[in-house]
Design a protein around this motif. Sequence first.
Motif, PDB file in Angstrom:
ATOM      1  N   HIS A   1      -1.718   8.108  10.256  1.00 57.35           N
ATOM      2  CA  HIS A   1      -1.296   7.457   9.410  1.00 57.35           C
ATOM      3  C   HIS A   1      -1.787   7.785   7.829  1.00 57.35           C
ATOM      4  O   HIS A   1      -1.596   7.150   7.064  1.00 57.35           O
ATOM      5  CB  HIS A   1      -1.649   5.788   9.474  1.00 57.35           C
ATOM      6  N   LEU A   2      -2.424   9.036   7.659  1.00 59.88           N
ATOM      7  CA  LEU A   2      -2.955   9.225   6.340  1.00 59.88           C
ATOM      8  C   LEU A   2      -1.672   9.663   5.408  1.00 59.88           C
ATOM      9  O   LEU A   2      -1.814   9.257   4.271  1.00 59.88           O
ATOM     10  CB  LEU A   2      -3.763  10.436   6.689  1.00 59.88           C
ATOM     11  N   GLU A   3      -0.687   9.979   6.177  1.00 56.58           N
ATOM     12  CA  GLU A   3       0.359  10.414   5.279  1.00 56.58           C
ATOM     13  C   GLU A   3       1.627   9.774   5.676  1.00 56.58           C
ATOM     14  O   GLU A   3       1.648   9.324   6.739  1.00 56.58           O
ATOM     15  CB  GLU A   3       0.795  12.312   5.400  1.00 56.58           C
ATOM     16  N   GLY A   4       2.553   9.675   4.973  1.00 64.42           N
ATOM     17  CA  GLY A   4       3.944   8.890   5.064  1.00 64.42           C
ATOM     18  C   GLY A   4       3.924   7.397   5.127  1.00 64.42           C
ATOM     19  O   GLY A   4       2.919   6.883   4.865  1.00 64.42           O
ATOM     20  N   GLU A   5       5.030   6.721   5.168  1.00 67.17           N
ATOM     21  CA  GLU A   5       5.155   5.459   5.081  1.00 67.17           C
ATOM     22  C   GLU A   5       5.037   4.593   6.300  1.00 67.17           C
ATOM     23  O   GLU A   5       5.614   4.997   7.099  1.00 67.17           O
ATOM     24  CB  GLU A   5       6.541   5.215   4.566  1.00 67.17           C
ATOM     25  N   HIS A   6       3.753   4.244   6.379  1.00 64.28           N
ATOM     26  CA  HIS A   6       3.284   3.064   7.424  1.00 64.28           C
ATOM     27  C   HIS A   6       3.173   1.744   7.007  1.00 64.28           C
ATOM     28  O   HIS A   6       2.071   1.455   6.402  1.00 64.28           O
ATOM     29  CB  HIS A   6       2.375   3.762   8.386  1.00 64.28           C
ATOM     30  N   SER A   7       3.909   0.801   7.081  1.00 63.65           N
ATOM     31  CA  SER A   7       4.052  -0.512   6.521  1.00 63.65           C
ATOM     32  C   SER A   7       2.598  -1.222   6.624  1.00 63.65           C
ATOM     33  O   SER A   7       2.131  -1.523   7.737  1.00 63.65           O
ATOM     34  CB  SER A   7       5.087  -1.393   7.097  1.00 63.65           C
ATOM     35  N   GLY A   8       2.176  -1.490   5.400  1.00 65.38           N
ATOM     36  CA  GLY A   8       0.876  -2.422   5.572  1.00 65.38           C
ATOM     37  C   GLY A   8      -0.656  -1.888   5.740  1.00 65.38           C
ATOM     38  O   GLY A   8      -1.460  -2.311   5.350  1.00 65.38           O
ATOM     39  N   ASP A   9      -0.464  -0.457   5.885  1.00 67.65           N
ATOM     40  CA  ASP A   9      -1.582   0.452   5.744  1.00 67.65           C
ATOM     41  C   ASP A   9      -2.298   0.663   4.675  1.00 67.65           C
ATOM     42  O   ASP A   9      -1.446   0.812   3.541  1.00 67.65           O
ATOM     43  CB  ASP A   9      -1.450   1.811   6.421  1.00 67.65           C
ATOM     44  N   ALA A  10      -3.508   0.326   4.401  1.00 65.76           N
ATOM     45  CA  ALA A  10      -4.236   0.346   3.092  1.00 65.76           C
ATOM     46  C   ALA A  10      -5.254   1.459   3.337  1.00 65.76           C
ATOM     47  O   ALA A  10      -6.002   1.568   4.286  1.00 65.76           O
ATOM     48  CB  ALA A  10      -4.867  -0.847   2.455  1.00 65.76           C
TER      49      ALA A  10
ATOM     50  N   PRO B   1       1.035  -1.238   0.083  1.00 62.84           N
ATOM     51  CA  PRO B   1      -0.125   0.025  -0.036  1.00 62.84           C
ATOM     52  C   PRO B   1       0.863   1.366   0.036  1.00 62.84           C
ATOM     53  O   PRO B   1       1.948   1.106   0.348  1.00 62.84           O
ATOM     54  CB  PRO B   1      -0.778  -0.105   1.427  1.00 62.84           C
ATOM     55  N   SER B   2       0.380   2.379  -0.485  1.00 64.34           N
ATOM     56  CA  SER B   2       1.007   3.533  -0.742  1.00 64.34           C
ATOM     57  C   SER B   2       0.452   4.566   0.268  1.00 64.34           C
ATOM     58  O   SER B   2      -0.655   4.705   0.420  1.00 64.34           O
ATOM     59  CB  SER B   2       1.019   4.082  -2.005  1.00 64.34           C
ATOM     60  N   PRO B   3       1.433   5.466   0.774  1.00 62.22           N
ATOM     61  CA  PRO B   3       0.853   6.644   1.406  1.00 62.22           C
ATOM     62  C   PRO B   3       0.058   7.497   0.619  1.00 62.22           C
ATOM     63  O   PRO B   3       0.070   7.654  -0.759  1.00 62.22           O
ATOM     64  CB  PRO B   3       1.897   7.417   1.620  1.00 62.22           C
ATOM     65  N   LEU B   4      -0.983   8.280   1.210  1.00 62.59           N
ATOM     66  CA  LEU B   4      -1.888   9.211   0.689  1.00 62.59           C
ATOM     67  C   LEU B   4      -1.173  10.508   0.202  1.00 62.59           C
ATOM     68  O   LEU B   4      -0.480  11.076   0.933  1.00 62.59           O
ATOM     69  CB  LEU B   4      -3.076   9.481   1.384  1.00 62.59           C
ATOM     70  N   PRO B   5      -1.134  11.167  -1.011  1.00 64.91           N
ATOM     71  CA  PRO B   5      -0.863  12.437  -1.232  1.00 64.91           C
ATOM     72  C   PRO B   5      -1.365  13.449  -0.258  1.00 64.91           C
ATOM     73  O   PRO B   5      -2.368  13.212   0.250  1.00 64.91           O
ATOM     74  CB  PRO B   5      -1.409  12.819  -2.606  1.00 64.91           C
ATOM     75  N   PRO B   6      -0.676  14.572  -0.057  1.00 63.00           N
ATOM     76  CA  PRO B   6      -0.884  15.435   0.855  1.00 63.00           C
ATOM     77  C   PRO B   6      -2.418  15.954   0.788  1.00 63.00           C
ATOM     78  O   PRO B   6      -3.338  16.261   1.468  1.00 63.00           O
ATOM     79  CB  PRO B   6       0.047  16.566   1.081  1.00 63.00           C
TER      80      PRO B   6
ATOM     81  N   ALA C   1      -8.349  15.857   2.291  1.00 68.03           N
ATOM     82  CA  ALA C   1      -9.617  15.734   1.870  1.00 68.03           C
ATOM     83  C   ALA C   1     -10.328  14.666   2.753  1.00 68.03           C
ATOM     84  O   ALA C   1     -11.479  14.798   3.253  1.00 68.03           O
ATOM     85  CB  ALA C   1      -9.602  15.222   0.572  1.00 68.03           C
ATOM     86  N   VAL C   2      -9.416  13.581   3.173  1.00 70.80           N
ATOM     87  CA  VAL C   2     -10.197  12.578   4.317  1.00 70.80           C
ATOM     88  C   VAL C   2     -10.067  13.244   5.610  1.00 70.80           C
ATOM     89  O   VAL C   2     -11.300  13.069   6.293  1.00 70.80           O
ATOM     90  CB  VAL C   2      -9.018  11.341   4.355  1.00 70.80           C
ATOM     91  N   THR C   3      -9.233  14.153   5.892  1.00 74.77           N
ATOM     92  CA  THR C   3      -9.450  14.719   7.330  1.00 74.77           C
ATOM     93  C   THR C   3     -10.719  15.864   7.447  1.00 74.77           C
ATOM     94  O   THR C   3     -11.393  15.726   8.329  1.00 74.77           O
ATOM     95  CB  THR C   3      -8.222  15.754   7.543  1.00 74.77           C
TER      96      THR C   3
END
Length: 295
Positions: free
Chosen positions: A36-45, A2-7, A12-14
């Motif tokens: 965990h919306l931004e940045g590399e957090h392993s395994g988050d989808a 999974p990839s982190p969300l663009p800022p 928009a999610v916030t």
Amino acid sequence: MPSPLPPATASAVTELARSAAESDGVNPLSEHTLLHLEGEHSGDAHLLAYAGNPGESPLAGYAALGPDGSAELVVSPEYRRQGYGTSLLRMLLDHGGSGLRVWAHGRLPGADELATRMDLSVARELYFLRRTAAPVPAAVWPEGITLRTFVPGQDDDAWLAVNAAAFAHHPEQGSWTQADLADRLEQPWFDPAGFFLAVDSTGALAGFHWTKVHTDEGPTPFGEVYVVGVAPTHQGTGLGKALTLEGLRHLQEDRGLSSITLYVDGTNTPAHTLYTNLGFTTAALDVQYAPAAAL
């Protein structure tokens, strides 16, 4: 992976979560998910539902799935009952399978309806308790215990070790890493003066009470018993109650807050009883749903 969300998408999610909280009176996404919306957090989808073409249409819904199968989802108030929640939940089931555990904060009626339709059953309960201003009893400390406050960088490793031991059977709190701690130490609300450490006669960390002050969730600030933990070797000594009382005293007397909240797991009967005896009452109930066949 999974990839982190663009800022812009994270923002928009916030905003979607803020809108839902205003409408429902309860935050739909946990602090953990928002951090965990931004940045590399392993395994988050991250699962996104748009009311039209992505990038051109408003964000209608969002769901998060952690590597442990824990999930949350929220649909914008203006797009509810149009199938977005069902679609997001189906995607969560496709990704998480029988290990999926979906939180519903506040247990709103729509959550129960959706869970029933998708053959999910309640697997866990989390009580949200509140205490209004009342005298705080004096803390009675076990022999050999001294109190000080947390020093970032100095106490990180010791705190993480005691936190992991104290919450070894807690699926979220006990798995905190240095990155999880660092995320919170960097937040504007962090105040070391409200992060209490109990140290025993050998200098080892015996327990802690981390408090939090909320200033951006309504017109009146309120305090939170963010997390209280006691090392297994000091459990049963009264240290947990003493730490709880010290945090309540700090929030009420030092910070001047008339309302204090906390979360307690439905299976943690001793803690629930302690908090009830200290004047906390149930303000809301969060539930976690799981596929009925997996329970």
